[in-house]
Design an enzyme around this catalytic site. Sequence first.
Site, PDB file in Angstrom:
ATOM      1  CG  ASP A 148      -5.826  -9.613   3.212  1.00 50.83           C
ATOM      2  OD1 ASP A 148      -5.260 -10.085   4.402  1.00 50.83           O
ATOM      3  OD2 ASP A 148      -6.875  -9.767   2.990  1.00 50.83           O
ATOM      4  CG  HIS A 155      -9.580 -11.370   5.024  1.00 49.34           C
ATOM      5  ND1 HIS A 155      -8.327 -10.866   4.814  1.00 49.34           N
ATOM      6  CD2 HIS A 155     -10.086 -11.434   6.079  1.00 49.34           C
ATOM      7  CE1 HIS A 155      -8.043 -10.567   6.305  1.00 49.34           C
ATOM      8  NE2 HIS A 155      -9.051 -11.196   7.176  1.00 49.34           N
TER       9      HIS A 155
HETATM   10  P1  NAI Z   1     -14.452  -6.949  18.477  1.00 50.81           P
HETATM   11  O1  NAI Z   1     -14.807  -8.011  19.025  1.00 50.81           O
HETATM   12  O2  NAI Z   1     -13.619  -5.972  19.179  1.00 50.81           O
HETATM   13  O3  NAI Z   1     -15.685  -6.065  17.879  1.00 50.81           O
HETATM   14  C1  NAI Z   1     -16.891  -6.624  17.352  1.00 50.81           C
HETATM   15  C2  NAI Z   1     -18.213  -5.793  18.006  1.00 50.81           C
HETATM   16  O4  NAI Z   1     -19.167  -6.510  17.245  1.00 50.81           O
HETATM   17  C3  NAI Z   1     -18.524  -6.149  19.282  1.00 50.81           C
HETATM   18  O5  NAI Z   1     -18.569  -4.907  19.917  1.00 50.81           O
HETATM   19  C4  NAI Z   1     -19.841  -7.037  19.248  1.00 50.81           C
HETATM   20  O6  NAI Z   1     -20.532  -6.666  20.281  1.00 50.81           O
HETATM   21  C5  NAI Z   1     -20.188  -6.587  17.712  1.00 50.81           C
HETATM   22  N1  NAI Z   1     -21.352  -7.262  17.284  1.00 50.81           N
HETATM   23  C6  NAI Z   1     -21.312  -8.748  17.608  1.00 50.81           C
HETATM   24  N2  NAI Z   1     -22.595  -9.229  16.685  1.00 50.81           N
HETATM   25  C7  NAI Z   1     -23.202  -8.321  16.190  1.00 50.81           C
HETATM   26  C8  NAI Z   1     -24.189  -8.184  15.419  1.00 50.81           C
HETATM   27  N3  NAI Z   1     -25.084  -8.988  15.193  1.00 50.81           N
HETATM   28  N4  NAI Z   1     -24.659  -6.836  15.151  1.00 50.81           N
HETATM   29  C9  NAI Z   1     -23.900  -5.700  15.529  1.00 50.81           C
HETATM   30  N5  NAI Z   1     -22.758  -5.892  16.316  1.00 50.81           N
HETATM   31  C10 NAI Z   1     -22.374  -7.198  16.715  1.00 50.81           C
HETATM   32  O7  NAI Z   1     -13.845  -7.029  17.037  1.00 50.81           O
HETATM   33  P2  NAI Z   1     -12.790  -6.226  16.019  1.00 50.81           P
HETATM   34  O8  NAI Z   1     -11.475  -6.422  16.419  1.00 50.81           O
HETATM   35  O9  NAI Z   1     -13.468  -5.022  15.922  1.00 50.81           O
HETATM   36  O10 NAI Z   1     -12.996  -7.152  14.618  1.00 50.81           O
HETATM   37  C11 NAI Z   1     -14.189  -7.173  14.185  1.00 50.81           C
HETATM   38  C12 NAI Z   1     -14.301  -8.352  13.012  1.00 50.81           C
HETATM   39  O11 NAI Z   1     -13.558  -7.796  12.119  1.00 50.81           O
HETATM   40  C13 NAI Z   1     -13.955  -9.784  13.483  1.00 50.81           C
HETATM   41  O12 NAI Z   1     -14.927 -10.829  12.615  1.00 50.81           O
HETATM   42  C14 NAI Z   1     -12.490  -9.628  12.741  1.00 50.81           C
HETATM   43  O13 NAI Z   1     -12.165 -11.115  12.693  1.00 50.81           O
HETATM   44  C15 NAI Z   1     -12.813  -8.998  11.430  1.00 50.81           C
HETATM   45  N6  NAI Z   1     -11.435  -8.632  11.084  1.00 50.81           N
HETATM   46  C16 NAI Z   1     -11.512  -8.505   9.579  1.00 50.81           C
HETATM   47  C17 NAI Z   1     -10.354  -8.160   8.859  1.00 50.81           C
HETATM   48  C18 NAI Z   1     -10.011  -8.223   7.263  1.00 50.81           C
HETATM   49  O14 NAI Z   1      -9.315  -7.886   6.706  1.00 50.81           O
HETATM   50  N7  NAI Z   1     -11.363  -8.549   6.559  1.00 50.81           N
HETATM   51  C19 NAI Z   1      -9.144  -7.661   9.680  1.00 50.81           C
HETATM   52  C20 NAI Z   1      -9.222  -7.738  11.069  1.00 50.81           C
HETATM   53  C21 NAI Z   1     -10.267  -8.300  11.493  1.00 50.81           C
END
Ligand code: NAI
Length: 326
Positions: free
Chosen positions: A159, A187
């Site tokens: 952000d 966030h």
């Molecule tokens: P994604 O769905 O592509 O990857 C998430 C991965 O986490 C998946 O491979 C899944 O198998 C794994 N996962 C789920 N539960 C788990 C657990 N208990 N232990 C280990 N691995 C686990 O999602 P992406 O795009 O990589 O995003 C990840 C997170 O980041 C989402 O929650 C998203 O909302 C968040 N995010 C946060 C931002 C921020 O600024 N704080 C910005 C963009 C995304």
Amino acid sequence: MKAPVRVAVTGAAGQISYSLLFRIASGDMLGKDQPVILQLLEITPALEALKGVAMELDDCAFPLLAGIVQTDDPKVAFKDAQYALLVGARPRGPGMERKDLLEANAAIFSVQGKAINEVASRDIKVLVVGNPANTNALIAQRNAPDINPRQFTAMTRLDHNRAMAQLAGKVGKTVNDVKKMLIWGNHSSTQYPDLHHATVDGKAAIDLVDQSWYEGTYIPEVQQRGAAIIKARGASSAASAASAAVDHMRSWALGTAEGDWVSMGIYSDGSYGIQEGLIYSFPCTCKNGDWEIVQGLEINEFSRARMQATEQELAEERDAVQHLLP
Ligand code: NAI
């Protein structure tokens, strides 16, 4: 060459990690003289995909990559880790209410907090990226009573970076000219990008823009940028999120530039009247691997109302998972 440090990353086969891991292994996060051992956590069904990512990491032949651990066991992933980037989270499914989402993630982050408490290095630096990031960080922190709460942080750097880029674009400058950007709070769409302290080329940013643009365009566009990217790209912001995670950890570990600060979701000590114990984004300077909240900023009524609205949302999120907090 320095001794390698152990960096745990969860959700390691996901979209963000597909960019993040390569940046960490190439030395962008901790410096070009710091070898790393990546300790990668995934859920069991994603271990095969994780294997593919690890194969690609090997194929990059990164000189700083001293080892890769692949596991579905948090106690293996966090063992002796000095850094942890908690990226994996449960996404909102169809028909899932906000409360269900908070609870599903509370389950994940309480297990991970406990594992960190048990096996990680005592000086671990934890960054939570997975949403709802601030409250997930709170849950992990509360489950790790033997680790100093200051060591659990949530990511608002994306952000912060978005807010810098939008401002620079508006006034025809580059991000290099922008200093003292500031995101307060959660966030989420209640976050408050505050331009009252920012400067562009040494001039007060707030004097360079109209109040109506600031209020009517800038604030909502920074708040809604994630949704705009999903709409345009058909997928959520992954590379920019990874880049912000690298920035957050690098600032924390290696320090912030003189005369500037960064935004970090951190354990509130009551500064600026924000409830103690919430994970709230504040302006921080970092030095010697530690952060400090920038004190003494003047807060006008406009800012105060917005800081309180995002604080209120965080308090509600905390209350919704209160029964799961130790
Ligand atoms: P994604 O769905 O592509 O990857 C998430 C991965 O986490 C998946 O491979 C899944 O198998 C794994 N996962 C789920 N539960 C788990 C657990 N208990 N232990 C280990 N691995 C686990 O999602 P992406 O795009 O990589 O995003 C990840 C997170 O980041 C989402 O929650 C998203 O909302 C968040 N995010 C946060 C931002 C921020 O600024 N704080 C910005 C963009 C995304």
